[in-house]
Design an enzyme around this catalytic site. Structure first.
Site, PDB file in Angstrom:
ATOM      1  N   GLY A   1      86.045  27.270  21.577  1.00  0.00           N
ATOM      2  CA  GLY A   1      84.531  27.960  20.392  1.00  0.00           C
ATOM      3  C   GLY A   1      84.631  26.638  19.356  1.00  0.00           C
ATOM      4  O   GLY A   1      83.855  26.094  18.813  1.00  0.00           O
ATOM      5  N   SER A   2      86.083  27.418  18.269  1.00  0.00           N
ATOM      6  CA  SER A   2      85.986  27.164  16.823  1.00  0.00           C
ATOM      7  C   SER A   2      85.988  25.579  16.829  1.00  0.00           C
ATOM      8  O   SER A   2      85.344  25.675  16.084  1.00  0.00           O
ATOM      9  CB  SER A   2      86.535  27.911  16.189  1.00  0.00           C
ATOM     10  OG  SER A   2      86.607  29.759  16.220  1.00  0.00           O
TER      11      SER A   2
ATOM     12  N   HIS B   1      86.789  30.929  27.292  1.00  0.00           N
ATOM     13  CA  HIS B   1      86.849  32.627  27.357  1.00  0.00           C
ATOM     14  C   HIS B   1      85.845  33.469  27.773  1.00  0.00           C
ATOM     15  O   HIS B   1      86.572  34.533  27.408  1.00  0.00           O
ATOM     16  CB  HIS B   1      88.869  32.861  26.613  1.00  0.00           C
ATOM     17  CG  HIS B   1      88.144  32.593  24.890  1.00  0.00           C
ATOM     18  ND1 HIS B   1      87.910  34.414  24.456  1.00  0.00           N
ATOM     19  CD2 HIS B   1      87.867  32.309  24.245  1.00  0.00           C
ATOM     20  CE1 HIS B   1      87.346  34.165  23.136  1.00  0.00           C
ATOM     21  NE2 HIS B   1      87.654  32.359  23.034  1.00  0.00           N
TER      22      HIS B   1
ATOM     23  N   THR C   1      98.763  15.264  24.821  1.00  0.00           N
ATOM     24  CA  THR C   1      98.444  15.663  26.525  1.00  0.00           C
ATOM     25  C   THR C   1      97.262  17.101  26.668  1.00  0.00           C
ATOM     26  O   THR C   1      98.092  17.569  26.131  1.00  0.00           O
ATOM     27  CB  THR C   1      99.698  15.857  26.923  1.00  0.00           C
ATOM     28  OG1 THR C   1     100.545  14.525  26.690  1.00  0.00           O
ATOM     29  CG2 THR C   1     100.094  16.048  28.626  1.00  0.00           C
TER      30      THR C   1
ATOM     31  N   CYS D   1      85.711  46.911   7.833  1.00  0.00           N
ATOM     32  CA  CYS D   1      87.662  46.723   7.782  1.00  0.00           C
ATOM     33  C   CYS D   1      88.289  46.038   9.386  1.00  0.00           C
ATOM     34  O   CYS D   1      88.844  45.760   9.116  1.00  0.00           O
ATOM     35  CB  CYS D   1      87.830  48.515   7.825  1.00  0.00           C
ATOM     36  SG  CYS D   1      87.386  48.114   6.673  1.00  0.00           S
TER      37      CYS D   1
HETATM   38  C1  LIG Z   1      83.941  33.663  20.071  1.00  0.00           C
HETATM   39  C2  LIG Z   1      82.730  32.513  19.610  1.00  0.00           C
HETATM   40  C3  LIG Z   1      83.406  30.952  18.973  1.00  0.00           C
HETATM   41  C4  LIG Z   1      84.303  31.374  18.520  1.00  0.00           C
HETATM   42  O1  LIG Z   1      85.188  30.677  19.991  1.00  0.00           O
HETATM   43  P1  LIG Z   1      86.851  30.325  20.527  1.00  0.00           P
HETATM   44  O2  LIG Z   1      87.302  29.846  21.689  1.00  0.00           O
HETATM   45  O3  LIG Z   1      87.089  32.083  19.846  1.00  0.00           O
HETATM   46  O4  LIG Z   1      87.560  29.857  19.192  1.00  0.00           O
HETATM   47  C5  LIG Z   1      82.204  30.762  18.754  1.00  0.00           C
HETATM   48  N1  LIG Z   1      80.941  30.544  18.012  1.00  0.00           N
HETATM   49  C6  LIG Z   1      80.501  32.104  19.101  1.00  0.00           C
HETATM   50  C7  LIG Z   1      79.169  32.356  18.683  1.00  0.00           C
HETATM   51  C8  LIG Z   1      81.646  32.683  19.251  1.00  0.00           C
HETATM   52  O5  LIG Z   1      81.042  33.721  20.380  1.00  0.00           O
END
Ligand SMILES: *Cc1c(COP(=O)(O)O)cnc(C)c1O
Length: 404
Positions: free
Chosen positions: A75-76, A206, A242, A330
């Site tokens: 996602g990131s 995930h 790849t 924290c």
């Molecule tokens: C978890 C999440 C991400 C990041 O996804 P990753 O696969 O962990 O990089 C981005 N946006 C939202 C809203 C998320 O919940």
């Protein structure tokens, strides 16, 4: 392990366990079907075919064409690539204004900050006390030089679901590109990128029973955007390297399985969610539900408790085998509490005492009951040790929550 210290996992918004059926589908692609998808012999072509099947599975769920799907490392990465990749192209046409909201995931907000340093101008729309953005706010913020609007589909902390279709309409009518971080929405809400006029979208395996480290970017055909990685011809030459074949196969299978069971999942998770919300609000005083009561992800509970520190609460829950998350500082390694909770108007001390529970299809009503039992014991115990609570009880200070 005894029944007593069995793990109760209530942090499905952070990540989910990989569905065993998904793992089974992935396994052959490690030691048997290990061919490079770019090789012309059959072993390689079977990997190619598996990747294209997965691309089809993703496209089917989103309502787009397979060639509009690009696999990424999560996602990131999808958020970064789409936003920077489109922004840089738009800048060539003197469009250097971006619009987003105050409650985005850091993958979006920090990307915006990086673009600001490059000379882009960013409008960060405020949200209301439930975390909602109005389409009219978006319409008013759009300028002739607006390059892209990016708005989170469903919030990962407070579960609020945005009026994505109406926002899509506003953007399309204004001729501005629209991206949504749909990491929490995919397989939890029906999505149709064409009907909702979404130009680009991020998702991550995930978060719905797939493996970590693999995601996808939907980018509507015809949109100009920069390549992420130059090199070979993988992903139409836009993200060289790849392919992570097992991961991609896992993503495809996970999105197909989770989407097929979406209705049942929503019914089940919202039962657990509503049980916990109703019981905790009834049994624990000076406690508040964060996020919209109705426009809310089925599995999301977010509560603030006055006079409580989030970390203490999480540690005591962990001692009972319960995994949860908090908007406190924290836990995220910074000093400020969650920017999302601050954006919906919570004072720092209330934001610090917040708890997020996120249910998944594997959770049971017994899990929901167990976390309520635990909170009904832990919250009064922590409050008894809290000077803030003592002042409140003795009438020396006023309740912050009650005055919200
Ligand atoms: C978890 C999440 C991400 C990041 O996804 P990753 O696969 O962990 O990089 C981005 N946006 C939202 C809203 C998320 O919940």
């Amino acid at each position: 392990m005894t029944e007593q210290n069995k793990t109760i996992y209530l942090d499905n918004a952070a990540t989910t366990p990989t569905d065993p059926a998904v793992l089974q589908k992935m396994l052959p692609y490690f030691c048997q079907q290990y061919g490079n998808a770019s090789s012309i012999y059959a072993l390689g072509q079977r990997s190619r075919q598996a990747i294209e099947e997965a691309r089809q599975q993703v496209a089917q769920v989103l309502g787009c064409e397979a060639r509009e799907i690009f696999f990424t490392a999560g996602g990131s990465e999808s958020d970064n690539w789409i936003i920077k990749g489109i922004a840089h192209q738009q800048a060539l046409r003197q469009k250097k204004h971006l619009i987003t909201t105050a409650i985005e995931h850091h993958a979006v907000l920090h990307t915006m900050a990086a673009l600001e340093k490059e000379g882009f101008e960013v409008t960060i729309l405020p949200v209301d006390k439930n975390g909602l953005v109005r389409p009219e706010q978006v319409a008013q913020a759009i300028r002739p030089d607006t390059a892209l609007v990016t708005i989170i589909y469903a919030n990962n902390e407070i579960g609020t679901i945005q009026p994505i279709e109406q926002i899509g309409k506003v953007c399309r009518e204004a001729g501005v590109l629209f991206h949504t971080d749909a990491v929490q929405a995919v397989t939890n809400l029906p999505i149709d990128v064409k009907a909702q006029q979404i130009d680009a979208l991020s998702l991550s395996a995930h978060k719905f029973g797939g493996p970590k480290g693999v995601g996808a970017a939907y980018i509507r055909k015809g949109i100009r955007f920069e390549n992420l990685i130059d090199g070979g011809q993988q992903e139409s030459g836009r993200r060289a390297g790849t392919e992570n074949v097992p991961g991609i196969v896992g993503l495809g299978e996970a999105i197909a399985l989770a989407s097929a069971s979406m209705e049942a999942k929503i019914t089940h998770e919202s039962q657990l969610r509503d049980y916990v919300i109703t019981r905790i609000l009834k049994n624990i005083p000076l406690c508040k539900l964060n996020g919209d009561a109705k426009k809310r992800l089925a599995g999301n509970v977010n509560l603030s408790f006055e006079g409580i520190e989030g970390e203490g609460m999480l540690l005591l829950l962990d001692a009972k085998g319960i995994c949860a998350s908090s908007g406190s500082a924290c836990t995220s390694g910074s000093l400020d509490p969650s920017h999302v909770l601050l954006a919906i108007g919570l004072p720092h001390e209330v934001a610090h005492g917040s708890l997020r529970l996120s249910f998944g299809p594997q959770n049971t009503m017994a899990d929901a009951e167990a976390v309520c039992d635990a909170l009904e014991e832990i919250i009064p115990r922590l409050r008894m040790m809290s000077p803030v609570w003592e002042d409140l009880e003795k009438g020396r200070t006023k309740s912050v929550l009650a005055s919200l």
